[in-house]
Design a protein around this motif. Structure first.
Motif, PDB file in Angstrom:
ATOM      1  N   ALA A  66      33.135  28.584  29.131  1.00 47.47           N
ATOM      2  CA  ALA A  66      32.661  28.620  30.652  1.00 47.47           C
ATOM      3  C   ALA A  66      31.581  29.803  31.020  1.00 47.47           C
ATOM      4  O   ALA A  66      31.481  30.742  30.775  1.00 47.47           O
ATOM      5  CB  ALA A  66      33.603  27.882  31.626  1.00 47.47           C
ATOM      6  N   PHE A  67      32.615  31.212  29.690  1.00 46.14           N
ATOM      7  CA  PHE A  67      32.454  32.463  29.916  1.00 46.14           C
ATOM      8  C   PHE A  67      31.195  32.165  28.962  1.00 46.14           C
ATOM      9  O   PHE A  67      30.025  33.243  29.566  1.00 46.14           O
ATOM     10  CB  PHE A  67      33.626  33.224  29.309  1.00 46.14           C
ATOM     11  CG  PHE A  67      35.183  33.700  30.650  1.00 46.14           C
ATOM     12  CD1 PHE A  67      34.690  33.653  32.049  1.00 46.14           C
ATOM     13  CD2 PHE A  67      36.134  33.277  29.876  1.00 46.14           C
ATOM     14  CE1 PHE A  67      35.854  34.102  31.827  1.00 46.14           C
ATOM     15  CE2 PHE A  67      37.635  33.819  30.452  1.00 46.14           C
ATOM     16  CZ  PHE A  67      36.583  34.064  31.633  1.00 46.14           C
ATOM     17  N   GLN A  68      31.024  31.746  27.854  1.00 43.69           N
ATOM     18  CA  GLN A  68      30.112  31.810  26.884  1.00 43.69           C
ATOM     19  C   GLN A  68      29.119  31.420  27.113  1.00 43.69           C
ATOM     20  O   GLN A  68      27.957  31.423  27.716  1.00 43.69           O
ATOM     21  CB  GLN A  68      30.500  32.008  25.767  1.00 43.69           C
ATOM     22  CG  GLN A  68      31.821  33.230  25.334  1.00 43.69           C
ATOM     23  CD  GLN A  68      32.236  31.945  23.394  1.00 43.69           C
ATOM     24  OE1 GLN A  68      30.777  31.806  22.777  1.00 43.69           O
ATOM     25  NE2 GLN A  68      32.691  33.245  22.755  1.00 43.69           N
ATOM     26  N   GLN A  69      29.270  30.473  27.468  1.00 41.80           N
ATOM     27  CA  GLN A  69      27.373  29.422  28.240  1.00 41.80           C
ATOM     28  C   GLN A  69      27.389  29.458  29.695  1.00 41.80           C
ATOM     29  O   GLN A  69      26.306  29.097  29.607  1.00 41.80           O
ATOM     30  CB  GLN A  69      27.750  28.414  26.859  1.00 41.80           C
ATOM     31  CG  GLN A  69      28.286  28.003  25.721  1.00 41.80           C
ATOM     32  CD  GLN A  69      28.546  26.429  25.464  1.00 41.80           C
ATOM     33  OE1 GLN A  69      27.692  26.081  25.068  1.00 41.80           O
ATOM     34  NE2 GLN A  69      29.779  26.943  24.894  1.00 41.80           N
ATOM     35  N   LEU A  70      28.439  29.466  30.202  1.00 44.52           N
ATOM     36  CA  LEU A  70      27.721  29.215  32.131  1.00 44.52           C
ATOM     37  C   LEU A  70      27.791  30.708  32.566  1.00 44.52           C
ATOM     38  O   LEU A  70      27.604  30.740  33.312  1.00 44.52           O
ATOM     39  CB  LEU A  70      28.653  27.896  32.202  1.00 44.52           C
ATOM     40  CG  LEU A  70      28.274  26.431  31.641  1.00 44.52           C
ATOM     41  CD1 LEU A  70      29.540  25.931  32.471  1.00 44.52           C
ATOM     42  CD2 LEU A  70      26.648  26.563  31.918  1.00 44.52           C
ATOM     43  N   GLY A  71      27.872  31.998  32.027  1.00 41.19           N
ATOM     44  CA  GLY A  71      28.739  33.298  32.870  1.00 41.19           C
ATOM     45  C   GLY A  71      29.561  32.732  33.610  1.00 41.19           C
ATOM     46  O   GLY A  71      29.932  33.475  34.747  1.00 41.19           O
ATOM     47  N   ALA A  72      30.496  32.314  33.850  1.00 43.29           N
ATOM     48  CA  ALA A  72      31.213  31.130  34.683  1.00 43.29           C
ATOM     49  C   ALA A  72      32.408  32.475  34.928  1.00 43.29           C
ATOM     50  O   ALA A  72      32.813  33.515  34.048  1.00 43.29           O
ATOM     51  CB  ALA A  72      31.691  30.370  34.525  1.00 43.29           C
ATOM     52  N   LYS A  73      33.194  31.905  36.338  1.00 40.53           N
ATOM     53  CA  LYS A  73      34.155  32.829  36.341  1.00 40.53           C
ATOM     54  C   LYS A  73      35.412  32.169  36.386  1.00 40.53           C
ATOM     55  O   LYS A  73      34.830  30.919  36.966  1.00 40.53           O
ATOM     56  CB  LYS A  73      33.893  33.294  38.659  1.00 40.53           C
ATOM     57  CG  LYS A  73      33.119  34.581  38.602  1.00 40.53           C
ATOM     58  CD  LYS A  73      33.202  34.651  40.045  1.00 40.53           C
ATOM     59  CE  LYS A  73      32.356  35.730  40.299  1.00 40.53           C
ATOM     60  NZ  LYS A  73      32.202  36.338  41.663  1.00 40.53           N
ATOM     61  N   VAL A  74      36.283  32.374  35.460  1.00 46.27           N
ATOM     62  CA  VAL A  74      37.347  31.388  35.394  1.00 46.27           C
ATOM     63  C   VAL A  74      38.802  31.883  36.120  1.00 46.27           C
ATOM     64  O   VAL A  74      39.072  33.213  36.064  1.00 46.27           O
ATOM     65  CB  VAL A  74      37.718  31.511  33.468  1.00 46.27           C
ATOM     66  CG1 VAL A  74      38.891  30.220  32.997  1.00 46.27           C
ATOM     67  CG2 VAL A  74      36.451  30.405  33.167  1.00 46.27           C
ATOM     68  N   THR A  75      39.212  31.330  36.324  1.00 48.21           N
ATOM     69  CA  THR A  75      40.620  31.525  37.539  1.00 48.21           C
ATOM     70  C   THR A  75      41.344  30.339  37.317  1.00 48.21           C
ATOM     71  O   THR A  75      41.556  28.928  37.181  1.00 48.21           O
ATOM     72  CB  THR A  75      41.014  30.989  38.638  1.00 48.21           C
ATOM     73  OG1 THR A  75      39.703  32.211  39.427  1.00 48.21           O
ATOM     74  CG2 THR A  75      42.004  31.616  39.349  1.00 48.21           C
TER      75      THR A  75
END
Length: 93
Positions: A66-75
């Motif tokens: 999610a971080f690498q491929q979607l630029g997501a904020k992860v909680t």
């Protein structure tokens, strides 16, 4: 609980090029969730993934797609089911 807030531009790109379902499936394969819900939060595509985090060392494997491929904020937020809550409350006596 794992909350993934997908960056809008990265999400649009992944949706248009067909990789979004594959990326989500990567996360699901690694997390092995008990339940997953999708919606929006803060104007972003958001996934709420309820899974058992057996060891904190599993966090990178679950979160990195999610971080690498979607630029997501992860909680990551610890949560309990009813059985866990009852077991925890019984220790207060």
């Amino acid at each position: 609980m794992l909350k993934i807030e997908v960056d809008t531009q990265a999400g649009n790109k992944a949706l248009m090029d067909g990789t979004l379902p594959k990326i989500i499936q990567q996360v699901m394969d690694r997390a092995k969730p008990e339940a997953t819900y999708y919606g929006t939060e803060g104007g972003c595509r958001t996934a709420f993934v309820f899974f058992d985090l057996a060891d904190s060392s599993d966090i990178p494997a679950v979160a990195e797609p999610a971080f690498q491929q979607l630029g997501a904020k992860v909680t990551l937020t610890p949560v309990m089911n009813d059985e866990d809550l009852q077991r925890g409350l019984s220790q207060l006596r």
